[in-house]
Design an enzyme around this catalytic site. Structure first.
Site, short mmCIF file in Angstrom:
data_model
loop_
_atom_site.label_atom_id
_atom_site.label_comp_id
_atom_site.label_asym_id
_atom_site.label_seq_id
_atom_site.Cartn_x
_atom_site.Cartn_y
_atom_site.Cartn_z
N CYS A 84 -2.40 9.18 2.19
CA CYS A 84 -2.18 8.64 0.86
C CYS A 84 -3.36 8.94 -0.05
O CYS A 84 -3.20 8.97 -1.26
CB CYS A 84 -1.94 7.14 0.95
SG CYS A 84 -3.26 6.29 1.83
N GLU A 94 0.88 -1.17 0.00
CA GLU A 94 0.00 0.00 0.00
C GLU A 94 0.91 1.21 0.00
O GLU A 94 1.45 1.60 1.04
CB GLU A 94 -0.89 0.00 1.26
CG GLU A 94 -1.91 -1.12 1.31
CD GLU A 94 -3.08 -0.91 0.36
OE1 GLU A 94 -3.16 0.15 -0.29
OE2 GLU A 94 -3.91 -1.82 0.26
P1 NAD Z 1 8.41 4.88 4.59
O1 NAD Z 1 8.39 4.06 3.36
O2 NAD Z 1 9.54 5.81 4.79
O3 NAD Z 1 8.36 3.95 5.88
C1 NAD Z 1 7.34 3.00 6.08
C2 NAD Z 1 7.83 1.90 7.00
O4 NAD Z 1 8.86 1.17 6.35
C3 NAD Z 1 8.45 2.41 8.30
O5 NAD Z 1 8.04 1.55 9.36
C4 NAD Z 1 9.94 2.28 8.06
O6 NAD Z 1 10.71 2.11 9.22
C5 NAD Z 1 9.98 1.02 7.21
N1 NAD Z 1 11.18 0.86 6.38
C6 NAD Z 1 12.05 1.80 5.96
N2 NAD Z 1 13.01 1.22 5.19
C7 NAD Z 1 12.73 -0.10 5.13
C8 NAD Z 1 13.34 -1.22 4.47
N3 NAD Z 1 14.42 -1.09 3.71
N4 NAD Z 1 12.76 -2.44 4.61
C9 NAD Z 1 11.63 -2.59 5.34
N5 NAD Z 1 11.03 -1.58 6.00
C10 NAD Z 1 11.57 -0.34 5.88
O7 NAD Z 1 7.00 5.63 4.60
P2 NAD Z 1 6.49 6.72 5.62
O8 NAD Z 1 7.27 7.97 5.36
O9 NAD Z 1 6.46 6.17 7.00
O10 NAD Z 1 4.96 6.92 5.17
C11 NAD Z 1 4.56 7.82 4.20
C12 NAD Z 1 4.29 7.13 2.89
O11 NAD Z 1 3.32 6.10 3.10
C13 NAD Z 1 3.67 8.04 1.86
O12 NAD Z 1 4.25 7.80 0.61
C14 NAD Z 1 2.21 7.62 1.84
O13 NAD Z 1 1.53 7.91 0.65
C15 NAD Z 1 2.32 6.16 2.10
N6 NAD Z 1 1.05 5.64 2.60
C16 NAD Z 1 0.32 4.77 1.83
C17 NAD Z 1 -0.91 4.31 2.27
C18 NAD Z 1 -1.77 3.37 1.45
O14 NAD Z 1 -2.70 2.78 1.98
N7 NAD Z 1 -1.51 3.19 0.17
C19 NAD Z 1 -1.40 4.73 3.49
C20 NAD Z 1 -0.64 5.63 4.23
C21 NAD Z 1 0.60 6.06 3.79
#
Ligand code: NAD
Length: 493
Positions: free
Chosen positions: A267, A233
């Protein structure tokens, strides 16, 4: 010595608490404990699981205000916003799956044609240990969706919350414990991407990742090494389209709401607003006026909260600057609002925006509404679909048939007609993206059946001898002439 992760209130920049970081080398042991919990949880009947999960829901309801307070302490969002989206919608999805999991996972019978001598059905079995990696913007709700769905399917859960909101993540362990869920059924591990990567490369049976497109691609690559099924997502760049026969006043209010939702850090927030030329001026007057309803930095219910992850401010600012450099005009806001108590971005209205601008091409994730004037419906559709993302879109018209036809043509995993962002909170139909917004589904039957279960098909011979005779599938084999005759009999109509 245990390394600690500190959580900060973005309104003040002050620490609000901390948790112990899970060393990556400990993640496999956590997953092993989870597998043990799974081996018992999967043996319970739906009724038994429902009873325990109802208690979990009850505890969330009782602790709702406290949960919202914790969310607010780490995200700074106004309390009503924290309660309504994180807690209330969290309860909505809990309630949906607790009520419906049994029915959604009932075996499905397949048809009998053309193999009339055999009947078949599909059963849905829990995959096992579900790894959940969550973001910071709706830290309770977005971790709850996969958690409750996985538990309802019969899986166990290892949750890795965002390093920006670990206290909210930790609540899952506390609340599950208070509800009396079996030990290790819901475990929480902490840390940044290093811990997340350790979970992605562990022996989990399914991964549910919610976060950025950049990290989602890394997680998918990691998961592919073990062929671990993954649901992604990811980010959005959602279009809202206002046709000439829309209710302009109501639509302007909706655009403002969905553009400023969670200070744009959603999002499914509106990132691109297309308005047809014939009503553009009148709509813009309404929209501009609506901006009087929002402001940053007070405790009022209509307020726009802070930017939760400070580096995001640079991205928002760069997108606005790029748009202005290329000819956009700022009608409202357009700059940081550095109050004494936190870091905010002013609610921003941008006009004269076009597709050469970064703000249209990329996810901004801030309280900015870029408005794009379009000649007509077909240009609106072409431009709305001119994106690598495809998470959500909306179309507004009093002619419902026309709006539905438009919605069907939008390149997006979810679309709302005369509404916006609502798909995010309606658990009865699937929610998921295409393109850079990811793949796989939350919600509805897809969210549980194909995400946290694997389908097992079973066939049973109605008349074993007849099968053997008719299809000649057992030795001795029949000759070519027989097969050609059979093909004609079966498929000549
Ligand atoms: P992010 O991708 O920076 O982090 C998300 C999670 O991934 C965190 O827990 C982080 O610690 C972890 N992470 C980071 N690097 C990783 C790796 N290499 N392997 C595994 N896990 C890792 O995202 P964010 O900044 O926390 O959230 C914002 C983003 O999320 C925006 O792009 C937003 O659009 C998206 N989002 C999508 C939805 C949806 O339902 N499609 C909902 C909410 C947010």
């Amino acid at each position: 010595m245990t390394e600690m992760l500190t959580s900060y209130d973005p309104r003040t920049g002050l620490p609000v608490g901390g948790v112990a970081i899970t060393p990556p080398e400990e993640v496999p042991a956590v997953v092993e404990r989870s597998r043990k919990a799974f081996s018992e949880w999967k043996l319970l009947s739906h009724q038994e699981r429902r009873t325990l999960l109802k208690r979990f829901k009850q505890v969330v309801l009782e602790e709702g205000e406290h949960i919202a307070e914790v969310v607010r302490s780490e995200t700074g969002k106004p309390l009503p916003e924290a309660y309504s989206i994180d807690v209330l919608t969290g309860l909505t999805v809990m309630d949906y799956y607790i009520r419906n999991a049994e029915q959604l996972l009932r075996p499905r019978r397949g048809g009998s044609w053309p193999f009339v001598t055999t009947k078949g059905w599909t059963e849905y079995h829990p995959r096992g240990v579900a790894g959940v990696i969550a973001p910071w913007n709706y830290p309770f709700f977005l971790a709850m969706i996969p958690t409750i769905t996985a538990l309802s399917a019969g899986c166990s859960v290892v949750l890795k919350p965002s390093e920006i909101t670990p206290l909210t993540g930790q609540l899952f362990a506390t609340l599950a414990d208070r509800a009396g869920l079996p030990s290790d059924l819901v475990q929480v591990i902490h840390g940044d991407g290093v811990t997340g990567a350790a979970l992605a490369e562990s022996a989990v049976d399914v991964l549910a990742f919610t976060g950025s497109t950049r990290v989602g691609k890394q997680v998918a690559a990691e998961a592919a090494k073990r062929l671990t099924p993954v649901i992604l997502e990811l980010g959005g760049n959602d279009a809202m389209v206002v046709l000439e026969d829309a209710d302009l006043k109501q639509t302007a209010r909706a655009a403002l709401w969905a553009g400023m939702l969670n200070a744009g850090q959603a999002c499914i927030a509106v990132e691109r607003l297309y308005v047809v030329d014939s009503i553009y001026d009148e709509f813009l007057t309404n929209l501009d006026k609506a901006f009087d309803l929002v402001a940053v930095a007070t405790e009022d219910e209509r307020d726009i909260g802070p930017i939760i992850n400070p580096p995001q401010l640079d991205i928002i600012e760069a997108h606005v600057q790029d748009a202005v450099d290329k000819g956009a005009r700022v009608l409202r806001g357009g700059k940081r609002a550095l109050t004494e108590t936190g870091i905010y971005f002013e609610p921003t209205l941008l006009v004269d925006v076009d597709h050469s601008m970064t703000i249209v091409q990329k996810e901004t994730f801030g309280p900015v509404l870029p408005v794009i004037r379009v000649a007509n419906e077909s240009e609106a559709l072409r431009l709305a679909n001119d994106t690598r993302f495809g998470l959500h879109g909306s179309v507004w018209s009093k002619d419902r048939g026309r709006a539905k036809r438009f919605a069907s043509q939008m390149k997006s995993g979810t679309v709302a007609v005369n509404d916006v962002a609502v798909n995010f909170i309606v658990p009865t139909v699937s929610f998921g993206g295409i393109g850079d917004s990811g793949y796989g589904s939350n919600f509805g039957q897809d969210g549980i059946r194909t995400t946290f279960c694997y389908p097992k098909s079973i066939t049973a011979a109605r008349l074993p001898q007849a099968t053997s005779k008719l299809l000649g599938s057992w030795q001795p084999r029949r000759g070519l002439r027989y097969w050609k005759t059979l093909a004609k009999i079966l498929f000549r109509w």
